[in-house]
Design a protein around this motif. Structure first.
Motif, PDB file in Angstrom:
ATOM      1  N   ASN A  48     -31.547 -78.614 -34.946  1.00 33.88           N
ATOM      2  CA  ASN A  48     -32.991 -78.498 -34.682  1.00 33.88           C
ATOM      3  C   ASN A  48     -33.814 -79.129 -35.784  1.00 33.88           C
ATOM      4  OD1 ASN A  48     -32.949 -77.261 -32.180  1.00 33.88           O
ATOM      5  ND2 ASN A  48     -32.820 -75.203 -33.031  1.00 33.88           N
ATOM      6  N   SER A  49     -33.370 -78.943 -37.033  1.00 35.50           N
ATOM      7  CA  SER A  49     -34.111 -79.550 -38.154  1.00 35.50           C
ATOM      8  C   SER A  49     -34.001 -81.072 -38.112  1.00 35.50           C
ATOM      9  CB  SER A  49     -33.577 -79.019 -39.496  1.00 35.50           C
ATOM     10  OG  SER A  49     -32.243 -79.405 -39.690  1.00 35.50           O
ATOM     11  N   ILE A  50     -32.820 -81.596 -37.703  1.00 34.95           N
ATOM     12  CA  ILE A  50     -32.646 -83.052 -37.569  1.00 34.95           C
ATOM     13  C   ILE A  50     -33.572 -83.592 -36.483  1.00 34.95           C
ATOM     14  CG2 ILE A  50     -31.033 -84.867 -36.815  1.00 34.95           C
ATOM     15  CD1 ILE A  50     -28.800 -83.226 -38.158  1.00 34.95           C
ATOM     16  N   ILE A  51     -33.608 -82.902 -35.349  1.00 28.93           N
ATOM     17  CA  ILE A  51     -34.452 -83.336 -34.226  1.00 28.93           C
ATOM     18  C   ILE A  51     -35.929 -83.298 -34.606  1.00 28.93           C
ATOM     19  CG2 ILE A  51     -35.285 -82.614 -31.932  1.00 28.93           C
ATOM     20  CD1 ILE A  51     -32.411 -81.922 -31.217  1.00 28.93           C
ATOM     21  N   LEU A  54     -36.640 -86.239 -36.926  1.00 27.93           N
ATOM     22  CA  LEU A  54     -36.684 -87.489 -36.152  1.00 27.93           C
ATOM     23  C   LEU A  54     -37.956 -87.577 -35.316  1.00 27.93           C
ATOM     24  CD1 LEU A  54     -32.995 -87.765 -34.900  1.00 27.93           C
ATOM     25  CD2 LEU A  54     -34.129 -89.296 -36.490  1.00 27.93           C
ATOM     26  N   HIS A  55     -38.356 -86.453 -34.742  1.00 25.63           N
ATOM     27  CA  HIS A  55     -39.575 -86.431 -33.916  1.00 25.63           C
ATOM     28  C   HIS A  55     -40.794 -86.837 -34.749  1.00 25.63           C
ATOM     29  CE1 HIS A  55     -42.674 -85.127 -31.143  1.00 25.63           C
ATOM     30  NE2 HIS A  55     -43.146 -84.323 -32.082  1.00 25.63           N
ATOM     31  N   THR A  60     -44.707 -91.076 -36.008  1.00 24.78           N
ATOM     32  CA  THR A  60     -45.443 -91.931 -36.954  1.00 24.78           C
ATOM     33  C   THR A  60     -45.271 -93.403 -36.591  1.00 24.78           C
ATOM     34  OG1 THR A  60     -44.944 -90.290 -38.663  1.00 24.78           O
ATOM     35  CG2 THR A  60     -45.778 -92.405 -39.413  1.00 24.78           C
ATOM     36  N   LEU A  61     -44.038 -93.792 -36.234  1.00 23.76           N
ATOM     37  CA  LEU A  61     -43.771 -95.196 -35.888  1.00 23.76           C
ATOM     38  C   LEU A  61     -44.479 -95.609 -34.598  1.00 23.76           C
ATOM     39  CD1 LEU A  61     -39.937 -95.433 -36.669  1.00 23.76           C
ATOM     40  CD2 LEU A  61     -41.786 -96.481 -37.961  1.00 23.76           C
ATOM     41  N   THR A  71     -41.239 -89.517 -27.869  1.00 23.69           N
ATOM     42  CA  THR A  71     -40.195 -89.596 -28.900  1.00 23.69           C
ATOM     43  C   THR A  71     -38.857 -89.058 -28.402  1.00 23.69           C
ATOM     44  OG1 THR A  71     -40.822 -87.425 -29.763  1.00 23.69           O
ATOM     45  CG2 THR A  71     -41.842 -89.337 -30.792  1.00 23.69           C
ATOM     46  N   PHE A  72     -38.870 -88.261 -27.331  1.00 26.33           N
ATOM     47  CA  PHE A  72     -37.640 -87.595 -26.911  1.00 26.33           C
ATOM     48  C   PHE A  72     -36.588 -88.568 -26.396  1.00 26.33           C
ATOM     49  CE2 PHE A  72     -40.703 -84.013 -26.438  1.00 26.33           C
ATOM     50  CZ  PHE A  72     -40.162 -83.232 -27.449  1.00 26.33           C
TER      51      PHE A  72
END
Length: 225
Positions: A48-51, A54-55, A60-61, A71-72
Motif C-alpha cells: 500500500n505504501s508503494i502504491i 507511485l500514485h 505529479t508527472l 494513475t491507476f
C-alpha cells in the motif's frame, strides 16, 4: 547441450499441445485477491505504501490537467511488469517479459491510445510538439522529421529496453551457471558468490525496469494533454 544460447527463453512446456509458459503471467491473480479477505499483513502495508508513493509521483508527472484515477493504469502496469520480472528469476519459470510478444503488447496499445486521444482532441497541441520552441525557421522541416521519427519509435524503444534488460541478466546467469560442472572447488566458491551478487543485481533491475517502463508511459501520456 543447448543448440542455441537463446534457447533458454524458448517456450518449451507443453501439456496436451498447449503452451503453458505464459500461465506464469497470470499467477499474480491467485495472490492479489487475498488482499480483500485476509487481515492486513506487513506485506499489504508495504504494498500500500508503494502504491501510494507511485500514485503521488505519477500524479505529479501527469500534471494538474489529468483525469482523476488516471494513475491507476500505470500503477497496474508497474505491478504486472515487476511481478513477471521477479518470476523470471526463479528456476524453470518462463520469463514472459523477455519476449517482445509480451512487451510490445503492453507498449503499442498504450502509445496508440495516447496518440489517437491527442490527435483527435488536441490537434494543435500535437502539431506544436513537432517543432520545439525557439527552433530557427530553416531547421523546422528537419525538426518535424526528427520529432516524428522519435515519436513513432517510442513503443519499440519501450519494449526492446525491457526485453533486452531481462535477457541480458538471465543470459549472464546461465553462462556462468553452465561453467559450474567443469571448474574446481576453489573457483566454485567464487562463482557462487558472483551468482548471488548477480541475482541481487537482477532483482534491482526487475524493479528499475518496471519503474522505467511505467514512468515513460506516464510521460508520454502527459504530453498529449
Amino acid at each position: 547441450m543447448m543448440t542455441n544460447l537463446f534457447s533458454v527463453f524458448d517456450p518449451s512446456t507443453t501439456i496436451f499441445n498447449m503452451s503453458l509458459n505464459w500461465m506464469s503471467t497470470f499467477l499474480g491473480l491467485l495472490i492479489i485477491p487475498s488482499m480483500y479477505w485476509l487481515m492486513p499483513s506487513r506485506f499489504h502495508f508495504m504494498w500500500n505504501s508503494i502504491i501510494t508513493t507511485l500514485h503521488k509521483e505519477f500524479k505529479t508527472l501527469l500534471g494538474p490537467q489529468s483525469h482523476q484515477g488516471s494513475t491507476f493504469i500505470f500503477i497496474s502496469l508497474f505491478s504486472l511488469i515487476m511481478f513477471n520480472n521477479f518470476l523470471g528469476l526463479f528456476p524453470y519459470i518462463f520469463t514472459s517479459t523477455s519476449h517482445l510478444t509480451m512487451t510490445l503488447s503492453l507498449a503499442i496499445p498504450l502509445w496508440l491510445s495516447f496518440m489517437l486521444y491527442g490527435w483527435i482532441n488536441h490537434t494543435q497541441h500535437m502539431f506544436a510538439h513537432l517543432v520545439p520552441q525557439g527552433t530557427p525557421p530553416v531547421l523546422m522541416p528537419f525538426m518535424v522529421c526528427i520529432e516524428t521519427i522519435s515519436n513513432v519509435i517510442r513503443p519499440g524503444t519501450l519494449a526492446v529496453r525491457l526485453t533486452a534488460n531481462m535477457i541480458a541478466g538471465h543470459l549472464l546467469l546461465t553462462l556462468l551457471g553452465n561453467t559450474g560442472p567443469s571448474i574446481s572447488y576453489s573457483i566454485m566458491s567464487i562463482l557462487i558468490v558472483t551468482q548471488i551478487a548477480l541475482l541481487v543485481l537482477e532483482s534491482a533491475v526487475a524493479i528499475i525496469q518496471s519503474y522505467v517502463f511505467s514512468v515513460l508511459s506516464t510521460l508520454y501520456s502527459s504530453e498529449v494533454n
